[in-house]
Scaffold this active site. Structure first.
Site: not given
Ligand code: BG6
Ligand code: MG
Length: 220
Positions: A9-11, A17, A45-46, A114-115, A118, A145, A169-170
């Site tokens: 996972d990223l964030d 972030t 989150k996620g 990742s969701a 970005n 997710k 995953e966090d």
């Molecule tokens: C997840 C984050 O990785 O991405 C969420 O944990 C976030 O907080 C989701 O809403 C979507 O991210 P983005 O960058 O497309 O708005």
């Molecule tokens: Mg995460």
């Protein structure tokens, strides 16, 4: 030797972030006349941008047209991007970069799951894009997710079955997604909230290829 792949996972796993997402969503709530706290933020989150907005609007008791939701999502993302403009490799969480390098050295295939829409921008900003054979992000999935789609696409891209992959995953919803897809899941953070994971680590500072490989063989 069994095959092993890793899906990160990223964030909250690679970069911290979550604090910037929180700031930007809080600003949106405040502009709409309400507030929410850090414990509520845990539930975001996620979660995709659209689902996060709906949750937040629910907390504020606000109903809004789809058109307005689209506008607020753009605004929130602009604020978020402002917060991460100067992002560089100093934002990579402890131990992550050396572990990615070690995994690459051992020819372990690596994907991002990742969701975030970005994701690619962030991987580029922190300079670790080259470690990933595949990037599955919010632009590629239909079901976020806790649905396992993100990770299933990651495993498919690596040419591995879910049981051959470790998901990192966090977020509780991300852990659920990994388990639902039949993955081996390592939670990154606190075991109180990530109890559904096979293992929980506080972070990557003490994690090496050999510790991962040992855990991989113990998980089934
Ligand atoms: C997840 C984050 O990785 O991405 C969420 O944990 C976030 O907080 C989701 O809403 C979507 O991210 P983005 O960058 O497309 O708005
Ligand atoms: Mg995460």
């Amino acid at each position: 030797m069994s095959k092993m792949g890793c899906i990160f996972d990223l964030d909250g796993v690679i970069v911290d972030t979550a604090k910037y997402h929180f700031k930007a969503w809080k600003r949106l709530a405040n502009e709409l006349g309400f507030d929410f706290d850090e414990s509520q933020n845990e539930q975001l989150k996620g979660v995709s941008r659209y689902d996060s907005l709906n949750l937040i609007l629910g907390w504020g008791g606000i109903e809004m047209s789809e058109e307005d939701k689209q506008k607020w999502m753009v605004t929130k993302n602009d604020w978020y991007l402002e917060l991460i403009t100067d992002m560089n490799d100093s934002e990579i969480l402890d131990g992550v970069a050396p572990l990615l390098a070690e995994l690459q050295f051992h020819k372990i295939p690596i994907a991002l799951g990742s969701a975030s829409k970005n994701s690619q921008r962030i991987l580029n900003a922190v300079g670790i894009s080259h470690f990933f054979q595949s990037v599955i992000d919010g632009n590629k999935v239909k079901k976020g997710k806790p649905d396992p789609e993100t990770f299933l696409l990651g495993a498919e891209a690596l040419g591995l079955s879910p049981n051959d992959c470790i998901v990192f995953e966090d977020a509780p919803k991300g852990v659920k997604a990994g388990k639902a897809g039949g993955f081996k899941v390592i939670g990154v953070g606190k075991s109180e909230s990530l109890y559904e994971a096979d293992y929980v680590i506080p972070g990557f500072s003490k994690v090496s290829y050999s510790t991962l490989f040992e855990l991989f063989n113990r998980m089934n």
